[in-house]
Write a protein that holds these residues in place. Structure first.
Motif, PDB file in Angstrom:
ATOM      1  N   ILE A  38      39.782 169.817  57.839  1.00  0.00           N
ATOM      2  CA  ILE A  38      40.594 169.549  59.028  1.00  0.00           C
ATOM      3  C   ILE A  38      39.719 169.478  60.265  1.00  0.00           C
ATOM      4  O   ILE A  38      39.875 168.587  61.116  1.00  0.00           O
ATOM      5  N   LEU A  39      38.775 170.377  60.389  1.00  0.00           N
ATOM      6  CA  LEU A  39      37.854 170.377  61.520  1.00  0.00           C
ATOM      7  C   LEU A  39      37.021 169.101  61.561  1.00  0.00           C
ATOM      8  O   LEU A  39      36.825 168.508  62.622  1.00  0.00           O
ATOM      9  N   PHE A  40      36.567 168.639  60.409  1.00  0.00           N
ATOM     10  CA  PHE A  40      35.785 167.407  60.326  1.00  0.00           C
ATOM     11  C   PHE A  40      36.616 166.201  60.747  1.00  0.00           C
ATOM     12  O   PHE A  40      36.164 165.357  61.526  1.00  0.00           O
ATOM     13  N   MET A  41      37.856 166.106  60.229  1.00  0.00           N
ATOM     14  CA  MET A  41      38.716 164.966  60.581  1.00  0.00           C
ATOM     15  C   MET A  41      39.052 164.978  62.064  1.00  0.00           C
ATOM     16  O   MET A  41      39.094 163.932  62.703  1.00  0.00           O
ATOM     17  N   ALA A  42      39.296 166.167  62.638  1.00  0.00           N
ATOM     18  CA  ALA A  42      39.607 166.252  64.067  1.00  0.00           C
ATOM     19  C   ALA A  42      38.422 165.799  64.909  1.00  0.00           C
ATOM     20  O   ALA A  42      38.580 165.084  65.895  1.00  0.00           O
ATOM     21  N   SER A  43      37.219 166.197  64.522  1.00  0.00           N
ATOM     22  CA  SER A  43      36.047 165.795  65.306  1.00  0.00           C
ATOM     23  C   SER A  43      35.793 164.298  65.182  1.00  0.00           C
ATOM     24  O   SER A  43      35.344 163.667  66.124  1.00  0.00           O
ATOM     25  N   CYS A  44      36.087 163.709  64.012  1.00  0.00           N
ATOM     26  CA  CYS A  44      35.925 162.257  63.853  1.00  0.00           C
ATOM     27  C   CYS A  44      36.907 161.490  64.721  1.00  0.00           C
ATOM     28  O   CYS A  44      36.542 160.492  65.343  1.00  0.00           O
ATOM     29  N   THR A  45      38.165 161.931  64.776  1.00  0.00           N
ATOM     30  CA  THR A  45      39.144 161.210  65.589  1.00  0.00           C
ATOM     31  C   THR A  45      38.878 161.393  67.074  1.00  0.00           C
ATOM     32  O   THR A  45      39.145 160.491  67.864  1.00  0.00           O
ATOM     33  N   LEU A  46      38.365 162.540  67.493  1.00  0.00           N
ATOM     34  CA  LEU A  46      38.039 162.736  68.899  1.00  0.00           C
ATOM     35  C   LEU A  46      36.901 161.832  69.349  1.00  0.00           C
ATOM     36  O   LEU A  46      36.854 161.396  70.486  1.00  0.00           O
ATOM     37  N   SER A  47      35.962 161.550  68.451  1.00  0.00           N
ATOM     38  CA  SER A  47      34.834 160.715  68.832  1.00  0.00           C
ATOM     39  C   SER A  47      35.235 159.256  69.029  1.00  0.00           C
ATOM     40  O   SER A  47      34.509 158.498  69.642  1.00  0.00           O
ATOM     41  N   TYR A  48      36.395 158.843  68.507  1.00  0.00           N
ATOM     42  CA  TYR A  48      36.869 157.470  68.662  1.00  0.00           C
ATOM     43  C   TYR A  48      38.068 157.384  69.608  1.00  0.00           C
ATOM     44  O   TYR A  48      38.903 156.521  69.481  1.00  0.00           O
ATOM     45  N   ALA A  49      38.172 158.289  70.561  1.00  0.00           N
ATOM     46  CA  ALA A  49      39.280 158.284  71.511  1.00  0.00           C
ATOM     47  C   ALA A  49      39.238 157.027  72.371  1.00  0.00           C
ATOM     48  O   ALA A  49      38.174 156.537  72.723  1.00  0.00           O
ATOM     49  N   GLN A  50      40.429 156.509  72.688  1.00  0.00           N
ATOM     50  CA  GLN A  50      40.535 155.280  73.467  1.00  0.00           C
ATOM     51  C   GLN A  50      41.397 155.531  74.697  1.00  0.00           C
ATOM     52  O   GLN A  50      42.194 156.458  74.736  1.00  0.00           O
ATOM     53  N   ASP A  51      41.265 154.674  75.688  1.00  0.00           N
ATOM     54  CA  ASP A  51      42.069 154.811  76.899  1.00  0.00           C
ATOM     55  C   ASP A  51      43.504 154.344  76.701  1.00  0.00           C
ATOM     56  O   ASP A  51      44.396 154.752  77.429  1.00  0.00           O
ATOM     57  N   ASN A  52      43.772 153.466  75.732  1.00  0.00           N
ATOM     58  CA  ASN A  52      45.108 152.921  75.548  1.00  0.00           C
ATOM     59  C   ASN A  52      45.884 153.665  74.467  1.00  0.00           C
ATOM     60  O   ASN A  52      46.673 153.082  73.756  1.00  0.00           O
ATOM     61  N   LYS A  53      45.677 154.938  74.324  1.00  0.00           N
ATOM     62  CA  LYS A  53      46.388 155.712  73.322  1.00  0.00           C
ATOM     63  C   LYS A  53      47.824 155.973  73.772  1.00  0.00           C
ATOM     64  O   LYS A  53      48.138 155.949  74.964  1.00  0.00           O
ATOM     65  N   ALA A  54      48.701 156.259  72.820  1.00  0.00           N
ATOM     66  CA  ALA A  54      50.120 156.427  73.112  1.00  0.00           C
ATOM     67  C   ALA A  54      50.397 157.709  73.882  1.00  0.00           C
ATOM     68  O   ALA A  54      51.234 157.738  74.773  1.00  0.00           O
ATOM     69  N   ILE A  55      49.716 158.781  73.553  1.00  0.00           N
ATOM     70  CA  ILE A  55      49.923 160.052  74.228  1.00  0.00           C
ATOM     71  C   ILE A  55      48.768 160.284  75.191  1.00  0.00           C
ATOM     72  O   ILE A  55      47.619 160.307  74.798  1.00  0.00           O
ATOM     73  N   LYS A  56      49.085 160.460  76.467  1.00  0.00           N
ATOM     74  CA  LYS A  56      48.062 160.549  77.499  1.00  0.00           C
ATOM     75  C   LYS A  56      47.798 161.982  77.956  1.00  0.00           C
ATOM     76  O   LYS A  56      47.175 162.191  78.969  1.00  0.00           O
ATOM     77  N   GLY A  57      48.283 162.948  77.223  1.00  0.00           N
ATOM     78  CA  GLY A  57      48.062 164.343  77.572  1.00  0.00           C
ATOM     79  C   GLY A  57      49.295 165.174  77.293  1.00  0.00           C
ATOM     80  O   GLY A  57      50.287 164.677  76.767  1.00  0.00           O
ATOM     81  N   PHE A  58      49.221 166.425  77.650  1.00  0.00           N
ATOM     82  CA  PHE A  58      50.366 167.304  77.467  1.00  0.00           C
ATOM     83  C   PHE A  58      50.367 168.349  78.572  1.00  0.00           C
ATOM     84  O   PHE A  58      49.370 168.576  79.247  1.00  0.00           O
ATOM     85  N   SER A  59      51.524 168.973  78.758  1.00  0.00           N
ATOM     86  CA  SER A  59      51.666 170.043  79.730  1.00  0.00           C
ATOM     87  C   SER A  59      52.731 171.002  79.245  1.00  0.00           C
ATOM     88  O   SER A  59      53.492 170.701  78.335  1.00  0.00           O
ATOM     89  N   GLY A  60      52.774 172.137  79.864  1.00  0.00           N
ATOM     90  CA  GLY A  60      53.786 173.125  79.496  1.00  0.00           C
ATOM     91  C   GLY A  60      53.252 174.521  79.670  1.00  0.00           C
ATOM     92  O   GLY A  60      52.167 174.729  80.212  1.00  0.00           O
ATOM     93  N   GLY A  61      53.993 175.460  79.187  1.00  0.00           N
ATOM     94  CA  GLY A  61      53.577 176.851  79.261  1.00  0.00           C
ATOM     95  C   GLY A  61      54.766 177.782  79.242  1.00  0.00           C
ATOM     96  O   GLY A  61      55.918 177.355  79.171  1.00  0.00           O
ATOM     97  N   MET A  62      54.465 179.053  79.288  1.00  0.00           N
ATOM     98  CA  MET A  62      55.492 180.091  79.282  1.00  0.00           C
ATOM     99  C   MET A  62      55.752 180.554  80.713  1.00  0.00           C
ATOM    100  O   MET A  62      54.861 180.498  81.557  1.00  0.00           O
ATOM    101  N   MET A  63      56.988 181.008  80.961  1.00  0.00           N
ATOM    102  CA  MET A  63      57.327 181.498  82.289  1.00  0.00           C
ATOM    103  C   MET A  63      58.418 182.560  82.187  1.00  0.00           C
ATOM    104  O   MET A  63      59.238 182.514  81.273  1.00  0.00           O
ATOM    105  N   VAL A  64      58.393 183.509  83.079  1.00  0.00           N
ATOM    106  CA  VAL A  64      59.488 184.468  83.186  1.00  0.00           C
ATOM    107  C   VAL A  64      60.507 183.903  84.161  1.00  0.00           C
ATOM    108  O   VAL A  64      60.168 183.107  85.043  1.00  0.00           O
ATOM    109  N   HIS A  65      61.760 184.257  83.975  1.00  0.00           N
ATOM    110  CA  HIS A  65      62.801 183.741  84.856  1.00  0.00           C
ATOM    111  C   HIS A  65      63.859 184.810  85.085  1.00  0.00           C
ATOM    112  O   HIS A  65      63.945 185.798  84.356  1.00  0.00           O
ATOM    113  N   SER A  66      64.668 184.583  86.082  1.00  0.00           N
ATOM    114  CA  SER A  66      65.801 185.457  86.365  1.00  0.00           C
ATOM    115  C   SER A  66      66.971 184.588  86.790  1.00  0.00           C
ATOM    116  O   SER A  66      66.807 183.439  87.178  1.00  0.00           O
ATOM    117  N   GLY A  67      68.151 185.131  86.690  1.00  0.00           N
ATOM    118  CA  GLY A  67      69.351 184.395  87.055  1.00  0.00           C
ATOM    119  C   GLY A  67      70.541 185.327  87.108  1.00  0.00           C
ATOM    120  O   GLY A  67      70.395 186.540  87.255  1.00  0.00           O
TER     121      GLY A  67
END
Length: 124
Positions: free
Chosen positions: A10-39
């Motif tokens: 899995i590590l080998f396949m991930a490193s191979c796909t990262l080395s061929y990254a392109q600018d026109n990929k479908a997913i351009k990043g991610f965001s998110g996280g955990m937060m405390v809330h009140s209501g």
């Protein structure tokens, strides 16, 4: 040993796909996280027919994939706990859970990122 081989593969396949990254990929990043809330919780439908009117506190989070410079979609979930004081013994509480899919359009203005979106989901 078997799991080590799978991990290395899995590590080998991930490193191979990262080395061929392109600018026109479908997913351009991610965001998110955990937060405390009140209501505030009121008018709750519960199996004990308690009238719950109380502040809530909890934790939740979201994970969003960025599909363009202004559109992202993902999932969110959280739970809140409201203390129940009047009708039952001290220390009792009511929990509310929510999860759903979300999508929004956003704009970047420096560090300020306003957005407009919607969530579809369910809770209990």
């Amino acid at each position: 040993m078997k799991y080590l081989k799978i991990f290395v593969a899995i590590l080998f396949m991930a490193s191979c796909t990262l080395s061929y990254a392109q600018d026109n990929k479908a997913i351009k990043g991610f965001s998110g996280g955990m937060m405390v809330h009140s209501g505030y919780q009121f008018g709750c439908d519960n199996p004990y027919n308690l009238d719950i009117n109380s502040p809530t506190f909890g934790i939740g989070g979201c994970a969003k994939l960025h599909f363009s410079d202004h559109f992202r979609a993902g999932f969110e979930g959280y739970f809140s706990t409201a203390p129940v004081r009047d009708e039952v013994k001290s220390g009792s509480h009511n929990k509310v859970f929510w999860t759903g899919a979300l999508a929004d359009f956003f704009w970047k203005k420096g560090k300020f990122v306003p957005y407009v979106g919607a969530t579809v989901g369910a809770g209990m």
